[in-house]
Design a protein around this motif. Structure first.
Motif, PDB file in Angstrom:
ATOM      1  N   ILE A  55       0.962  -1.396  -0.090  1.00  0.00           N
ATOM      2  CA  ILE A  55      -0.117   0.044  -0.035  1.00  0.00           C
ATOM      3  C   ILE A  55       0.976   1.300  -0.228  1.00  0.00           C
ATOM      4  CG2 ILE A  55      -1.789   1.252   1.237  1.00  0.00           C
ATOM      5  CD1 ILE A  55      -2.720  -1.437   0.167  1.00  0.00           C
ATOM      6  N   TYR A  56       0.877   2.251  -1.050  1.00  0.00           N
ATOM      7  CA  TYR A  56       1.464   3.353  -1.007  1.00  0.00           C
ATOM      8  C   TYR A  56       0.663   4.681  -0.722  1.00  0.00           C
ATOM      9  CZ  TYR A  56      -0.547   3.824  -5.602  1.00  0.00           C
ATOM     10  OH  TYR A  56      -1.542   3.987  -6.668  1.00  0.00           O
ATOM     11  N   GLU A  57       1.394   5.491  -0.196  1.00  0.00           N
ATOM     12  CA  GLU A  57       0.855   7.042   0.010  1.00  0.00           C
ATOM     13  C   GLU A  57       1.452   7.997  -1.164  1.00  0.00           C
ATOM     14  OE1 GLU A  57      -1.164   7.946   3.296  1.00  0.00           O
ATOM     15  OE2 GLU A  57       0.701   8.860   3.882  1.00  0.00           O
ATOM     16  N   HIS A  58       0.622   8.517  -1.853  1.00  0.00           N
ATOM     17  CA  HIS A  58       0.917   9.435  -2.841  1.00  0.00           C
ATOM     18  C   HIS A  58       1.691   8.889  -4.248  1.00  0.00           C
ATOM     19  CE1 HIS A  58      -0.875  12.100  -0.305  1.00  0.00           C
ATOM     20  NE2 HIS A  58       0.131  12.216   0.820  1.00  0.00           N
ATOM     21  N   ASP A  59       2.681   8.371  -4.004  1.00  0.00           N
ATOM     22  CA  ASP A  59       3.326   7.683  -5.104  1.00  0.00           C
ATOM     23  C   ASP A  59       3.880   6.454  -4.836  1.00  0.00           C
ATOM     24  OD1 ASP A  59       6.354   7.679  -5.742  1.00  0.00           O
ATOM     25  OD2 ASP A  59       5.836   9.159  -4.176  1.00  0.00           O
ATOM     26  N   ARG A  60       3.942   5.509  -5.907  1.00  0.00           N
ATOM     27  CA  ARG A  60       4.063   4.068  -5.893  1.00  0.00           C
ATOM     28  C   ARG A  60       5.677   4.130  -5.075  1.00  0.00           C
ATOM     29  NH1 ARG A  60       1.619  -0.058  -9.031  1.00  0.00           N
ATOM     30  NH2 ARG A  60       3.779  -0.931  -9.589  1.00  0.00           N
ATOM     31  N   ASN A  61       6.364   5.009  -5.409  1.00  0.00           N
ATOM     32  CA  ASN A  61       7.703   4.754  -4.436  1.00  0.00           C
ATOM     33  C   ASN A  61       7.599   4.743  -3.035  1.00  0.00           C
ATOM     34  OD1 ASN A  61      10.570   4.587  -5.261  1.00  0.00           O
ATOM     35  ND2 ASN A  61      10.862   6.417  -4.401  1.00  0.00           N
ATOM     36  N   ASN A  62       6.464   5.127  -2.359  1.00  0.00           N
ATOM     37  CA  ASN A  62       6.352   5.357  -1.031  1.00  0.00           C
ATOM     38  C   ASN A  62       5.333   4.631  -0.370  1.00  0.00           C
ATOM     39  OD1 ASN A  62       6.547   6.875   1.285  1.00  0.00           O
ATOM     40  ND2 ASN A  62       4.656   7.982   0.955  1.00  0.00           N
ATOM     41  N   VAL A  63       5.982   3.044  -0.248  1.00  0.00           N
ATOM     42  CA  VAL A  63       5.141   1.921   0.354  1.00  0.00           C
ATOM     43  C   VAL A  63       5.134   2.267   1.793  1.00  0.00           C
ATOM     44  CG1 VAL A  63       4.857  -0.483   0.387  1.00  0.00           C
ATOM     45  CG2 VAL A  63       5.018   0.520  -1.769  1.00  0.00           C
TER      46      VAL A  63
END
Ligand code: ADP
Length: 156
Positions: A55-63
């Motif tokens: 599960i990411y917040e705002h962008d896929r780089n930020n799980v």
């Protein structure tokens, strides 16, 4: 012959790293914290067939979390609950490994039994900024097993 193949596979993971066997980030099924667990999304999750979803917040780089499919069991899709609500309730920890981690290290780590899935990241260096992590994939115990079992015997 099977035993021999497995022994060979175990030897083969000796010099391999996480990036050799991980699932690449573009193939990872993830969801944003803001998604609503309505009938349509729950159906899609079940159709994908994975047990754990990053599960990411705002962008896929930020799980930031993991959703386990079993967390959905007591949920009523009519309630339109958000992914973040379910994640905050269960608080499954996300683990990270760097892509150059030797597979045998990660296998030892997985063997302890605390977790069997890790997000894979790498350090990227920029001229004008501090180094930062970029997400590049996902790896599970299954990926290491597969590598061990698929060792090929090349006949002379
Ligand atoms: P599952 O129980 O969800 O099938 P496994 O640990 O058995 O997960 O892994 C099976 C394969 O699926 C592995 O190659 C793993 O990297 C990949 N995988 C696991 N979860 C995901 C996901 N959310 N998105 C994409 N691939 C995944």
């Amino acid at each position: 012959r099977d035993e021999f193949r497995i022994a060979l596979g175990a030897l083969e993971i000796w010099d391999k790293t996480v990036s050799d066997v991980m699932t690449k980030i573009e193939d990872v099924f993830m969801l944003p914290t803001s998604a609503r667990l309505n009938t349509k999304l729950v159906a899609e999750i079940l159709r994908m067939g994975y047990t754990r979803i990053p599960i990411y917040e705002h962008d896929r780089n930020n799980v930031v979390s993991l959703l386990f499919v079993k967390d959905l069991a007591l949920l009523d899709p009519e309630d339109n609950v958000s992914v973040s609500t379910v994640c905050n309730f269960h608080q499954h920890m996300v683990r990270f490994v760097t892509e150059d981690t030797p597979l045998r290290f990660l296998l030892d780590e997985f063997k302890k039994g605390d977790y069997h899935l890790a997000m894979v990241h790498k350090l990227v260096y920029a001229d004008d900024a501090d180094p930062s992590y970029e997400l590049v994939g996902l790896i599970t115990l299954e990926d290491i097993f597969e590598e061990i079992l698929q060792a090929e015997i090349v006949d002379e």
